[in-house]
Enzyme design. Structure first.
Site, PDB file in Angstrom:
ATOM      1  CG  ASP A   1      75.284  24.972  53.228  1.00 10.95           C
ATOM      2  OD1 ASP A   1      76.117  25.922  53.541  1.00 10.95           O
ATOM      3  OD2 ASP A   1      74.305  24.393  53.936  1.00 10.95           O
TER       4      ASP A   1
ATOM      5  N   GLY B   1      89.618  26.648  53.797  1.00  7.28           N
ATOM      6  CA  GLY B   1      88.668  26.196  52.980  1.00  7.28           C
ATOM      7  C   GLY B   1      88.947  25.180  51.896  1.00  7.28           C
TER       8      GLY B   1
ATOM      9  CB  SER C   1      76.290  18.438  55.529  1.00  6.64           C
ATOM     10  OG  SER C   1      77.085  19.185  56.792  1.00  6.64           O
TER      11      SER C   1
ATOM     12  CG  ASP D   1      81.052  24.246  63.427  1.00  4.88           C
ATOM     13  OD1 ASP D   1      81.817  24.770  63.892  1.00  4.88           O
ATOM     14  OD2 ASP D   1      79.884  24.834  63.080  1.00  4.88           O
TER      15      ASP D   1
ATOM     16  N   GLY E   1      92.389  23.083  52.181  1.00  7.57           N
ATOM     17  CA  GLY E   1      93.134  22.367  53.087  1.00  7.57           C
ATOM     18  C   GLY E   1      93.272  23.100  54.412  1.00  7.57           C
TER      19      GLY E   1
ATOM     20  CG  ASN F   1      76.979  22.301  63.713  1.00  8.11           C
ATOM     21  OD1 ASN F   1      75.920  21.734  63.955  1.00  8.11           O
ATOM     22  ND2 ASN F   1      77.103  23.737  63.325  1.00  8.11           N
TER      23      ASN F   1
ATOM     24  CB  ALA G   1      80.850  18.724  56.470  1.00  8.13           C
TER      25      ALA G   1
ATOM     26  CG  ASN H   1      72.691  28.224  67.826  1.00 12.71           C
ATOM     27  OD1 ASN H   1      72.577  28.657  68.885  1.00 12.71           O
ATOM     28  ND2 ASN H   1      73.862  28.690  66.896  1.00 12.71           N
TER      29      ASN H   1
HETATM   30  O1  RIB Z   1      79.341  26.856  62.136  1.00  8.78           O
HETATM   31  C1  RIB Z   1      78.143  26.845  61.645  1.00  8.78           C
HETATM   32  C2  RIB Z   1      76.943  27.454  62.712  1.00  8.78           C
HETATM   33  O2  RIB Z   1      77.372  28.568  63.091  1.00  8.78           O
HETATM   34  C3  RIB Z   1      75.825  27.010  62.447  1.00  8.78           C
HETATM   35  O3  RIB Z   1      75.181  25.925  62.717  1.00  8.78           O
HETATM   36  C4  RIB Z   1      75.073  28.221  63.185  1.00  8.78           C
HETATM   37  O4  RIB Z   1      74.236  27.829  64.040  1.00  8.78           O
HETATM   38  C5  RIB Z   1      76.228  29.172  63.705  1.00  8.78           C
HETATM   39  O5  RIB Z   1      76.284  28.824  65.193  1.00  8.78           O
END
Ligand code: RIB
Length: 289
Positions: A228, A204, A271, A234, A207, A43, A262, A11
């Site tokens: 952020d 988160g 990131s 991911d 851990g 990602n 990240a 995306n």
């Molecule tokens: O997990 C984060 C991702 O979720 C973002 O990059 C966004 O595109 C959504 O897919």
């Protein structure tokens, strides 16, 4: 080096930063706006590559202005794009709001990801050749099912990050070797996860925990200053996949470290730490217990 195939989404993330996220019906002033390539599949592919794996990506971009940049972010990361198709129409897009605590809200519009309704022979061959198939739920579920079934019959380990969480056929879960979920997804999926051999729950800043044939254990959070959290899960999942062959405890250490790093920069793909950055942060974690 692990060989990983990601069958998933890509995306363009439209990221607005703000002091606080608006309540329903409210307008707030934002602080900044950026467009950053993202998507859970892309990602995770980039994160696995940067953590040291060889990675191929199976997915789709559209024929719009975003498509070239989305393809380029994978090429620049040296993720294989032989199986990335271009389809008519818009690419996937995500509207993301990040507040001053680094927390986000995300709306994803599938675009070209929704066209991932079939796997070609070349996609199936790539899955069969890989050590690990890595999937999420931002492409049509029947395609994820077809990919996982083929992986199982080919002896390829199936790692599923079932996000965004949604209803899946009950028999599907026994085809998954490893599930990576956050605490909300674990609560929502409930007993379905009992059918999965290895379950990793991300917590988160606290851990992650592992449950499976190797027992039950956790890995503490890695202290960082988060700006952020977008894409941190991911990055965690990609690093876990890249180091899974070293055993769950080592994989968890890589994943927790990569995921924490990240969060220190804005934007999902922007990131994701390099292998060198993760390795530099690992010894501090080990000596800290
Ligand atoms: O997990 C984060 C991702 O979720 C973002 O990059 C966004 O595109 C959504 O897919």
């Amino acid at each position: 080096m692990a060989r990983i195939v990601v069958v998933g989404s890509i995306n363009m993330d439209l990221v607005t930063t703000t002091g606080r996220r608006p309540e329903p019906g409210e307008t707030v002033l934002g602080r900044g706006f950026e467009m950053v390539p993202g998507g859970k599949g892309s990602n995770q592919a980039i994160a696995a590559r940067r953590a040291g794996a060889e990675v191929d990506f199976v997915g789709a971009v559209g024929d719009d202005l975003f498509a070239a940049e989305l393809r380029a972010v994978l090429d620049d990361a040296e993720v294989g794009t032989r199986r990335l198709r271009s389809v008519a129409g818009p690419s996937g897009a995500a509207s993301i709001v990040v507040d001053s605590e680094g927390e986000n809200s995300i709306i994803v519009v599938g675009g070209a990801n929704a066209a991932m309704t079939e796997l070609a022979d070349g996609d199936l061959a790539a899955i069969a050749d890989a050590d690990v198939l890595l999937c999420q739920l931002e492409i049509p579920v029947p395609t994820v099912l077809a990919a996982t079934r083929h992986a199982r019959t080919s002896g390829t380990t199936v790692l599923l990050n079932p996000s965004p969480a949604q209803e899946l056929p009950p028999e599907f879960w026994s085809e998954v070797d490893i599930a990576v979920v956050n605490e909300g997804e674990r609560a929502r999926l409930g007993s379905a996860l009992d059918h999965v051999a290895h379950v990793v729950v991300t917590r988160g800043a606290d851990g992650a925990v592992y449950r499976g044939p190797e027992g039950e254990f956790g890995h503490p959070g890695v202290p960082v200053r988060a700006v952020d959290t977008t894409g941190a899960g991911d990055t965690f999942t990609g690093a876990l996949a890249a180091h899974w062959h070293e055993g769950p405890a080592t994989a968890l250490a890589w994943a927790c470290t990569a995921g924490a790093l990240a969060t220190t920069k804005l934007g999902a793909s922007a990131s994701i730490p390099s292998r060198t950055e993760i390795e530099a942060a690992l010894p501090a974690r080990r000596s800290g217990g």
